[in-house]
Motif scaffolding. Structure first.
Motif, PDB file in Angstrom:
ATOM      1  N   THR A  55      12.077  30.853  26.228  1.00 36.99           N
ATOM      2  CA  THR A  55      12.785  29.743  27.405  1.00 36.99           C
ATOM      3  C   THR A  55      12.763  28.548  26.804  1.00 36.99           C
ATOM      4  O   THR A  55      13.515  27.594  27.233  1.00 36.99           O
ATOM      5  CB  THR A  55      11.806  30.057  28.701  1.00 36.99           C
ATOM      6  N   GLY A  59      15.680  25.985  26.402  1.00 38.95           N
ATOM      7  CA  GLY A  59      15.687  24.922  27.554  1.00 38.95           C
ATOM      8  C   GLY A  59      15.823  23.533  26.744  1.00 38.95           C
ATOM      9  O   GLY A  59      16.532  22.625  27.354  1.00 38.95           O
ATOM     10  N   GLN A  68      18.743  22.942  34.445  1.00 33.63           N
ATOM     11  CA  GLN A  68      17.704  24.024  34.493  1.00 33.63           C
ATOM     12  C   GLN A  68      18.294  25.189  33.442  1.00 33.63           C
ATOM     13  O   GLN A  68      19.481  25.441  33.717  1.00 33.63           O
ATOM     14  CB  GLN A  68      17.451  24.335  35.901  1.00 33.63           C
ATOM     15  N   THR A  70      17.386  29.308  33.218  1.00 38.30           N
ATOM     16  CA  THR A  70      16.686  30.389  33.510  1.00 38.30           C
ATOM     17  C   THR A  70      16.912  31.565  32.722  1.00 38.30           C
ATOM     18  O   THR A  70      17.930  31.944  32.405  1.00 38.30           O
ATOM     19  CB  THR A  70      17.024  30.546  34.866  1.00 38.30           C
ATOM     20  N   GLN A  72      16.256  35.681  32.633  1.00 34.67           N
ATOM     21  CA  GLN A  72      15.602  36.881  33.595  1.00 34.67           C
ATOM     22  C   GLN A  72      16.044  38.255  32.784  1.00 34.67           C
ATOM     23  O   GLN A  72      17.003  38.350  32.310  1.00 34.67           O
ATOM     24  CB  GLN A  72      16.475  36.602  34.963  1.00 34.67           C
ATOM     25  N   ASP A  86      11.844  29.998  33.697  1.00 30.74           N
ATOM     26  CA  ASP A  86      12.726  28.743  33.642  1.00 30.74           C
ATOM     27  C   ASP A  86      12.125  27.502  33.098  1.00 30.74           C
ATOM     28  O   ASP A  86      10.863  27.213  33.019  1.00 30.74           O
ATOM     29  CB  ASP A  86      13.120  28.484  34.864  1.00 30.74           C
ATOM     30  N   LYS A  88      12.760  23.128  33.212  1.00 25.31           N
ATOM     31  CA  LYS A  88      13.581  22.160  33.635  1.00 25.31           C
ATOM     32  C   LYS A  88      12.806  20.854  33.430  1.00 25.31           C
ATOM     33  O   LYS A  88      11.482  20.602  33.682  1.00 25.31           O
ATOM     34  CB  LYS A  88      13.683  22.361  35.166  1.00 25.31           C
TER      35      LYS A  88
END
Length: 303
Positions: A55, A59, A68, A70, A72, A86, A88
Motif C-alpha cells: 500500500t 500510495g 487516497q 485503497t 482491498q 489505505d 493518504k
C-alpha cells in the motif's frame, strides 16, 4: 531496538536509459503501531505487514497529496474474509477480518490461495483535487501477495512489473516490512497494449533480472540505506536517478469530530435505533480497535 532514518519511508528511483522506474519502502514503528491494535496470529500479521508495504509503494505514487489509495482483498470461502489498507498523505492504516477456526485448520505457512480461496484484489485511487476515481479489480492470483500485485499490474494496468515484499522481526520482537516495486515505462507506447513491451523492449528483461536479485534481508535491514540498495542492484547502469520519497506515519480517521459528522447525517429516528438503552451509540473502529461512545444528547447539540 531498531532505530534510524531508514524506517517508515519510501524512496523512488528511475533507470532512465532502460525506461524503468522503481520505489522502495521500509516500515518499522508505524507497522508496530498498526499491528498492536489487534492480537493477530503470525500468518495474519505477515499478510497485513506485506499488504501495508505494498500500500505504501502504491500510495506514494499519488501526485495529489490529498488523494487516497485503497487496497482491498476479499473472498467468500477462505479463512481471510477481508483485507483493507489505505494510504493518504503519508498516513497508513489497515486491518484483516478472518475466521479463527478456519485459520487454525491451515498449515503453518499457507499459500495465498489457501488463505483467500477464490477472491479478488481491488486497488482504488481517489484524486481529491480533480475528483477523479480509478479502480482496478482482478482475481486474487499467485502464491503470494507480491505475485497477486504483479498479476494486477499485468491485467489491469498492462505494465510489466516486478514486486517484492518481505517481513521479519528484529531482536526486540518488533516487526519490520519492506518492499520494492519495479516497472517498465517505455516511450512511444501510447495506444498500444503495454504487454507487448516485453518483446519490443528487451531492456525490461534486463532490469527485471537485476531487480529480482534483491534479498529479503536488504528489504528489511533498518541499518541499510535504501539508496545503497538501489546502487547494489543497478550500479552498472549508465544513469540511475533518485527521486526522493515520503515519510510514513500511522493514520486513522476515527476522531470524534469525524464520527459526529457521519452520525449527524442520519435522521433522529435512525440515531435512536442505533443507540443502546442508555442512549449511547457505540462506534467501533476496525482499524485501531477503539470504541467511541456517542451520546444522543451530544449529537443533538452538534446538529
Amino acid at each position: 531496538m531498531t532505530t534510524g532514518t531508514e524506517l517508515d519511508r519510501t524512496l523512488g528511483f528511475a533507470i532512465l536509459e532502460q525506461h524503468a522506474r522503481g520505489r522502495l519502502v521500509r516500515l518499522g514503528p508505524v507497522l508496530d503501531q498498526i499491528l498492536s491494535a489487534h492480537a493477530y496470529p503470525p500468518v495474519i500479521e505477515r499478510l497485513l505487514a506485506e499488504a501495508l508495504a505494498l500500500t505504501a509503494l502504491l500510495g506514494a505514487t499519488l501526485k495529489d497529496e490529498s488523494g487516497q489509495m485503497t487496497l482491498q482483498a476479499q473472498t467468500e470461502a477462505g479463512p481471510v474474509e477481508l483485507l483493507v489498507c489505505d494510504y493518504k498523505d503519508g498516513e497508513l492504516r489497515g486491518y484483516v477480518q478472518f475466521d479463527a477456526d478456519k485459520l487454525a485448520a491451515m498449515p503453518a505457512d499457507p499459500t495465498l490461495f489457501a488463505l483467500f480461496g477464490k477472491g479478488y484484489l481491488a486497488i482504488t485511487f481517489d484524486q481529491a483535487v480533480s475528483k477523479e476515481r480509478y479502480q482496478g479489480i482482478v482475481p486474487l492470483e499467485g502464491a503470494s501477495l507480491a505475485e497477486a500485485a504483479q498479476s494486477y499490474f499485468a491485467q489491469s494496468e498492462q505494465i510489466p512489473s516486478l514486486v517484492r515484499l518481505a517481513h521479519r522481526h528484529d531482536a526486540d520482537g518488533r516487526c519490520i516490512a519492506g518492499g520494492m516495486l519495479l516497472q517498465h515505462l517505455p516511450e512511444g507506447e501510447e495506444g498500444r497494449d503495454r504487454l507487448h513491451t516485453r518483446l519490443d523492449h528487451p531492456e525490461w528483461q534486463h532490469v527485471e533480472v537485476l531487480g529480482a536479485t534483491i534479498k529479503d534481508e536488504e528489504l528489511t535491514d533498518p541499518t541499510l540505506p535504501m539508496e545503497t540498495v538501489v546502487w547494489r542492484l543497478f550500479h552498472d547502469e549508465k544513469e540511475v536517478r533518485v527521486l526522493g520519497g515520503a515519510t510514513l506515519t500511522r493514520g486513522c480517521r476515527c476522531n470524534r469530530e469525524h464520527i459526529l459528522g457521519v452520525l449527524s447525517r442520519f435522521p433522529a429516528e435512525e440515531q435512536a435505533e442505533m443507540a443502546d438503552t442508555e442512549g449511547t451509540i457505540r462506534v467501533d473502529c476496525a482499524f485501531c480497535s477503539i470504541s467511541h461512545p456517542i451520546k444522543l444528547e451530544e449529537l443533538q447539540a452538534a446538529a
